[in-house]
Design a protein around this motif. Structure first.
Motif, PDB file in Angstrom:
ATOM      1  N   TRP A 241       0.818  -1.216   0.000  1.00  0.00           N
ATOM      2  CA  TRP A 241       0.000   0.000   0.000  1.00  0.00           C
ATOM      3  C   TRP A 241       0.852   1.267   0.000  1.00  0.00           C
ATOM      4  N   ARG A 242       2.093   1.185   0.458  1.00  0.00           N
ATOM      5  CA  ARG A 242       2.970   2.359   0.600  1.00  0.00           C
ATOM      6  C   ARG A 242       3.175   3.112  -0.705  1.00  0.00           C
ATOM      7  N   GLY A 243       3.125   2.394  -1.827  1.00  0.00           N
ATOM      8  CA  GLY A 243       3.384   3.039  -3.110  1.00  0.00           C
ATOM      9  C   GLY A 243       2.177   3.692  -3.750  1.00  0.00           C
ATOM     10  N   TRP A 244       0.986   3.512  -3.144  1.00  0.00           N
ATOM     11  CA  TRP A 244      -0.249   4.060  -3.717  1.00  0.00           C
ATOM     12  C   TRP A 244      -0.620   5.373  -3.037  1.00  0.00           C
ATOM     13  N   ILE A 245      -0.919   6.398  -3.813  1.00  0.00           N
ATOM     14  CA  ILE A 245      -1.173   7.734  -3.277  1.00  0.00           C
ATOM     15  C   ILE A 245      -2.375   7.746  -2.339  1.00  0.00           C
ATOM     16  N   ASP A 246      -3.403   6.931  -2.599  1.00  0.00           N
ATOM     17  CA  ASP A 246      -4.577   6.906  -1.726  1.00  0.00           C
ATOM     18  C   ASP A 246      -4.293   6.336  -0.346  1.00  0.00           C
ATOM     19  N   PHE A 247      -3.239   5.542  -0.211  1.00  0.00           N
ATOM     20  CA  PHE A 247      -3.003   4.805   1.036  1.00  0.00           C
ATOM     21  C   PHE A 247      -1.698   5.160   1.743  1.00  0.00           C
ATOM     22  N   GLY A 248      -0.666   5.506   0.986  1.00  0.00           N
ATOM     23  CA  GLY A 248       0.648   5.737   1.569  1.00  0.00           C
ATOM     24  C   GLY A 248       1.187   7.113   1.245  1.00  0.00           C
ATOM     25  N   CYS A 249       2.458   7.318   1.585  1.00  0.00           N
ATOM     26  CA  CYS A 249       3.132   8.591   1.326  1.00  0.00           C
ATOM     27  C   CYS A 249       4.443   8.382   0.578  1.00  0.00           C
ATOM     28  N   GLY A 250       4.575   7.218  -0.069  1.00  0.00           N
ATOM     29  CA  GLY A 250       5.757   6.963  -0.868  1.00  0.00           C
ATOM     30  C   GLY A 250       7.023   6.855  -0.037  1.00  0.00           C
ATOM     31  N   ALA A 251       8.167   6.853  -0.730  1.00  0.00           N
ATOM     32  CA  ALA A 251       9.445   6.690  -0.043  1.00  0.00           C
ATOM     33  C   ALA A 251       9.755   7.867   0.866  1.00  0.00           C
ATOM     34  N   ILE A 252       9.434   9.082   0.438  1.00  0.00           N
ATOM     35  CA  ILE A 252       9.749  10.236   1.270  1.00  0.00           C
ATOM     36  C   ILE A 252       8.929  10.217   2.557  1.00  0.00           C
ATOM     37  N   GLY A 253       7.651   9.879   2.460  1.00  0.00           N
ATOM     38  CA  GLY A 253       6.838   9.807   3.670  1.00  0.00           C
ATOM     39  C   GLY A 253       7.258   8.681   4.573  1.00  0.00           C
ATOM     40  N   ASP A 254       7.630   7.558   3.986  1.00  0.00           N
ATOM     41  CA  ASP A 254       7.982   6.389   4.784  1.00  0.00           C
ATOM     42  C   ASP A 254       9.297   6.576   5.523  1.00  0.00           C
ATOM     43  N   MET A 255      10.273   7.268   4.911  1.00  0.00           N
ATOM     44  CA  MET A 255      11.617   7.287   5.486  1.00  0.00           C
ATOM     45  C   MET A 255      12.108   8.641   5.978  1.00  0.00           C
ATOM     46  N   ALA A 256      11.575   9.758   5.482  1.00  0.00           N
ATOM     47  CA  ALA A 256      12.135  11.052   5.890  1.00  0.00           C
ATOM     48  C   ALA A 256      11.868  11.368   7.357  1.00  0.00           C
ATOM     49  N   CYS A 257      10.808  10.781   7.943  1.00  0.00           N
ATOM     50  CA  CYS A 257      10.596  10.981   9.381  1.00  0.00           C
ATOM     51  C   CYS A 257      11.724  10.354  10.198  1.00  0.00           C
ATOM     52  N   HIS A 258      12.480   9.443   9.584  1.00  0.00           N
ATOM     53  CA  HIS A 258      13.702   8.913  10.186  1.00  0.00           C
ATOM     54  C   HIS A 258      14.917   9.745   9.769  1.00  0.00           C
ATOM     55  N   THR A 259      15.186   9.806   8.457  1.00  0.00           N
ATOM     56  CA  THR A 259      16.457  10.350   7.990  1.00  0.00           C
ATOM     57  C   THR A 259      16.557  11.868   8.115  1.00  0.00           C
ATOM     58  N   LEU A 260      15.432  12.572   8.032  1.00  0.00           N
ATOM     59  CA  LEU A 260      15.439  14.029   8.189  1.00  0.00           C
ATOM     60  C   LEU A 260      15.337  14.443   9.651  1.00  0.00           C
ATOM     61  N   ASN A 261      14.936  13.533  10.520  1.00  0.00           N
ATOM     62  CA  ASN A 261      14.648  13.873  11.906  1.00  0.00           C
ATOM     63  C   ASN A 261      15.827  14.534  12.616  1.00  0.00           C
ATOM     64  N   MET A 262      16.981  13.888  12.611  1.00  0.00           N
ATOM     65  CA  MET A 262      18.142  14.428  13.314  1.00  0.00           C
ATOM     66  C   MET A 262      18.591  15.772  12.735  1.00  0.00           C
ATOM     67  N   PRO A 263      18.766  15.900  11.391  1.00  0.00           N
ATOM     68  CA  PRO A 263      19.137  17.218  10.859  1.00  0.00           C
ATOM     69  C   PRO A 263      18.109  18.304  11.158  1.00  0.00           C
ATOM     70  N   SER A 264      16.821  17.973  11.074  1.00  0.00           N
ATOM     71  CA  SER A 264      15.789  18.967  11.343  1.00  0.00           C
ATOM     72  C   SER A 264      15.882  19.477  12.775  1.00  0.00           C
ATOM     73  N   TRP A 265      16.068  18.556  13.716  1.00  0.00           N
ATOM     74  CA  TRP A 265      16.197  18.905  15.130  1.00  0.00           C
ATOM     75  C   TRP A 265      17.486  19.697  15.367  1.00  0.00           C
ATOM     76  N   GLY A 266      18.586  19.192  14.851  1.00  0.00           N
ATOM     77  CA  GLY A 266      19.874  19.826  15.104  1.00  0.00           C
ATOM     78  C   GLY A 266      20.042  21.177  14.444  1.00  0.00           C
ATOM     79  N   LEU A 267      19.424  21.359  13.271  1.00  0.00           N
ATOM     80  CA  LEU A 267      19.553  22.607  12.521  1.00  0.00           C
ATOM     81  C   LEU A 267      18.367  23.542  12.736  1.00  0.00           C
ATOM     82  N   GLU A 268      17.377  23.099  13.529  1.00  0.00           N
ATOM     83  CA  GLU A 268      16.197  23.923  13.857  1.00  0.00           C
ATOM     84  C   GLU A 268      15.570  24.494  12.588  1.00  0.00           C
ATOM     85  N   LEU A 269      15.183  23.607  11.685  1.00  0.00           N
ATOM     86  CA  LEU A 269      14.835  24.042  10.333  1.00  0.00           C
ATOM     87  C   LEU A 269      13.597  24.919  10.225  1.00  0.00           C
TER      88      LEU A 269
END
Length: 464
Positions: A241-269
């Motif tokens: 379901w992750r790849g379907w727009i009606d159900f998921g948020c794609g790769a960016i939605g699935d993973m950026a809450c992990h990979t962007l988390n530390m830079p966002s916090w540290g850089l106060e984006l």
């Protein structure tokens, strides 16, 4: 009555020698063989397969499970058997979370680990009953849902946590402190990337219809999305379901809450002021593309930690699996080594590379400059675990550090990247008002329509 019971739990735990103010208290609580009945939370779980399996078991540990809910009866029965083996048996089974919240009226906390499009409707139903919520990333399906969930949790004073588990890792929190300390100087360039998707994307909806298996509640799977025919071969359920727009948020939605988390916090984006789709594979009407490159621009801002002015910053997001991999150029990395997934922060006094999905490690360059580097003084509390931090908050301790105020904001920034797929413009973004200033065509993706019977609860508290 529920609030009083939770207050009693917090008071009784503290009176028993556990001051719920930090990781030491959490560790002591977890070490107890079996907490007294009055110290146990009454909990339920929505979505108990996949990541929901570990979420369920983590919260069930030391607490009293009242209900399990999953659209797949095979998954439901498997988790029920697992809990019975662990000594819990007095719980009910559901396939529709609406029915569960209608019948279960004495819950303290719930985990929600469904496909993305069901996160907000389930979480808001829970919060309307003053139930604390642990929801899996990416938090919600739209930016409006993120804001509404954050608003309701704030207004009702509810404990909350998003399931980006790396956030509770001590090394991640140290990396944030390193950035706050200005170790690599002023950062004006950020790159974040993932080797996802590891599920199908870039496809069209298949023709035809298959018989719905007797173990599957297809109505509850579809939930607030437009109804569509069931197709087998894991077209939608499970995992894909992750790849379907009606159900998921794609790769960016699935993973950026992990990979962007530390830079966002540290850089106060903060909120970006603009974003655009720089490049991608072929765009499809109903599915996310095989790969994307999205650009964000963040404005100059004042650090809430140091009071210093932080410079404007440009961020590039890349996604794509091994067949369609897109990553930052190797010449941006001082050692030429580009991790398969991670983040790269380029400052005027050094470079930080965080390899891996979760921001739980970092490397500083140039190597000779940082050969004798010692981490700065701790300013962020450490914890023994992500679920423990949530349970501690539910019982009256400090707010978890991926609570909805923090996680909702991060997820709004992430989901801006999904908006970029629906316009060819460089979008001027008014984050506080959730508005694409020069791209009104994005309005249906910022706040979407909901199927009859699955309307979004709580809309009266937040206008758009």
């Amino acid at each position: 009555m529920k609030t009083t019971r939770r207050a009693f739990i917090g008071t009784s735990v503290a009176a028993g020698g556990l001051a719920l103010i930090g990781p030491g208290a959490v560790r002591a609580q977890e070490a107890a063989a079996d907490p007294a009945p009055e110290q146990k939370l009454k909990v339920a779980h929505v979505g108990v397969g996949g990541k929901g399996s570990s979420d369920t078991l983590d919260l069930a540990n030391g607490n009293l499970t009242q209900a399990l809910c999953d659209i797949d009866r095979r998954t439901l029965d498997k988790m029920a058997a697992e809990l019975r083996e662990r000594g819990q048996s007095d719980f009910r089974l559901y396939t529709d979370y609406r029915e569960m919240f209608e019948k279960e009226k004495d819950l303290d906390a719930v985990t929600i680990s469904t496909p993305d499009h069901n996160h907000a409707p389930a979480a808001l139903l829970a919060m309307e009953q003053d139930i604390a919520v642990f929801v899996q990333k990416p938090f919600a399906h739209t930016i409006y849902e993120c804001r509404l969930m954050t608003t309701m949790a704030r207004q009702r004073g509810l404990a909350s946590q998003m399931g980006n588990q790396g956030n509770s890792n001590s090394r991640l929190r140290e990396a944030v402190e390193v950035l706050h300390a200005g170790t690599i100087g002023k950062v004006r360039e950020l790159h974040v990337w993932t080797n996802r998707p590891v599920w199908p994307q870039g496809m069209d909806r298949p023709a035809g219809e298959d018989q719905i298996p007797d173990y599957l509640d297809w109505e509850a799977f579809i939930g607030p999305a437009p109804m569509r025919p069931y197709k087998g071969d894991r077209t939608y359920h499970d995992f894909n379901w992750r790849g379907w727009i009606d159900f998921g948020c794609g790769a960016i939605g699935d993973m950026a809450c992990h990979t962007l988390n530390m830079p966002s916090w540290g850089l106060e984006l903060g909120y970006p002021t603009s974003f655009w789709l720089e490049d991608s594979s072929e765009l499809k009407t109903e599915a996310f593309p095989h790969w994307t490159i999205v650009r964000y621009e963040f404005p100059e801002r004042v650090s809430k930690v140091t009071g210093e002015t932080l410079p404007a910053l440009s961020m590039t997001w890349y996604d794509g699996n091994d067949e369609h991999m897109h990553r930052p150029p190797a010449d941006l990395f001082p050692d030429g080594n580009v991790p398969r997934t991670g983040s790269l922060m380029i400052g005027d006094a050094g470079v930080m590379v965080s390899p891996g999905d979760y921001g739980t490690d970092y490397i500083l360059f140039p190597e000779d400059k940082f050969a004798e580097f010692e981490a700065p003084e701790r300013t962020i509390p450490r914890t023994s675990g992500h679920m423990s931090e949530f349970v501690n908050a539910v019982k009256g301790g400090p707010a978890a550090l991926s609570n909805f105020e923090i996680a909702g904001f991060l997820s709004e920034v992430v989901l801006v990247g999904c908006l970029a797929l629906h316009t060819d413009k460089k979008v001027e973004w008014d984050g506080p008002n959730m508005r694409a200033v020069n791209a009104p065509e994005l309005a249906p993706y910022i706040d979407k329509a909901y199927r009859a019977g699955w309307e979004l609860p709580g809309r009266d508290i937040l206008a758009i």
